[in-house]
Design a protein around this motif. Structure first.
Motif, mmCIF file in Angstrom:
data_model
loop_
_atom_site.group_PDB
_atom_site.id
_atom_site.type_symbol
_atom_site.label_atom_id
_atom_site.label_comp_id
_atom_site.label_asym_id
_atom_site.label_seq_id
_atom_site.Cartn_x
_atom_site.Cartn_y
_atom_site.Cartn_z
ATOM 1 N N UNK A 4 -16.153 29.767 38.906
ATOM 2 C CA UNK A 4 -16.681 30.246 37.628
ATOM 3 C C UNK A 4 -17.801 29.335 37.117
ATOM 4 N N UNK A 5 -18.933 29.940 36.788
ATOM 5 C CA UNK A 5 -20.045 29.183 36.244
ATOM 6 C C UNK A 5 -20.900 28.442 37.256
ATOM 7 N N UNK A 6 -20.612 28.581 38.532
ATOM 8 C CA UNK A 6 -21.359 27.833 39.556
ATOM 9 C C UNK A 6 -22.301 28.700 40.391
ATOM 10 N N UNK A 7 -22.215 30.010 40.259
ATOM 11 C CA UNK A 7 -23.004 30.899 41.113
ATOM 12 C C UNK A 7 -24.498 30.666 40.959
ATOM 13 N N UNK A 8 -24.987 30.562 39.723
ATOM 14 C CA UNK A 8 -26.425 30.382 39.520
ATOM 15 C C UNK A 8 -26.880 29.046 40.106
ATOM 16 N N UNK A 9 -26.080 28.017 39.911
ATOM 17 C CA UNK A 9 -26.436 26.703 40.449
ATOM 18 C C UNK A 9 -26.490 26.744 41.980
ATOM 19 N N UNK A 10 -25.517 27.378 42.604
ATOM 20 C CA UNK A 10 -25.504 27.475 44.061
ATOM 21 C C UNK A 10 -26.668 28.326 44.565
ATOM 22 N N UNK A 11 -26.955 29.406 43.842
ATOM 23 C CA UNK A 11 -28.094 30.249 44.212
ATOM 24 C C UNK A 11 -29.401 29.465 44.082
ATOM 25 N N UNK A 12 -29.513 28.644 43.049
ATOM 26 C CA UNK A 12 -30.706 27.817 42.860
ATOM 27 C C UNK A 12 -30.894 26.873 44.053
ATOM 28 N N UNK A 13 -29.807 26.270 44.493
ATOM 29 C CA UNK A 13 -29.878 25.376 45.653
ATOM 30 C C UNK A 13 -30.318 26.156 46.896
ATOM 31 N N UNK A 14 -29.785 27.369 47.058
ATOM 32 C CA UNK A 14 -30.180 28.237 48.173
ATOM 33 C C UNK A 14 -31.671 28.568 48.093
ATOM 34 N N UNK A 15 -32.156 28.937 46.908
ATOM 35 C CA UNK A 15 -33.574 29.261 46.745
ATOM 36 C C UNK A 15 -34.465 28.082 47.133
#
Length: 71
Positions: A30-41
């Motif tokens: 919860x709350x980590x998806x955007x951060x993980x996606x940012x790292x992927x980007x």
């Protein structure tokens, strides 16, 4: 990349990334998806976040939040 070009590309990659995670049953905490996606980007598609901004992460986060809102 221009901001106007980056936004649709970011949203397209977000949907692809989310679908790929869902297909393998991986659900970010919860709350980590955007951060993980940012790292992927930044790792896989750095050209997409190469636009003029004072806060790239904040802007991408806002785009994702706006996209998640129902019409």
């Amino acid at each position: 990349m221009r901001r106007e070009d980056a936004k649709p590309q970011v949203l397209k990659l977000w949907r692809q990334w989310s679908n790929a995670l869902g297909a393998v049953g991986a659900v970010p905490p919860e709350g980590k998806a955007v951060h993980l996606f940012w790292a992927y980007l930044k790792a896989r598609h750095p050209h997409v976040v190469d636009f003029a901004s004072l806060d790239h992460y904040g802007e991408v986060k806002q785009w994702l939040a706006e996209d998640a809102q129902p019409d």
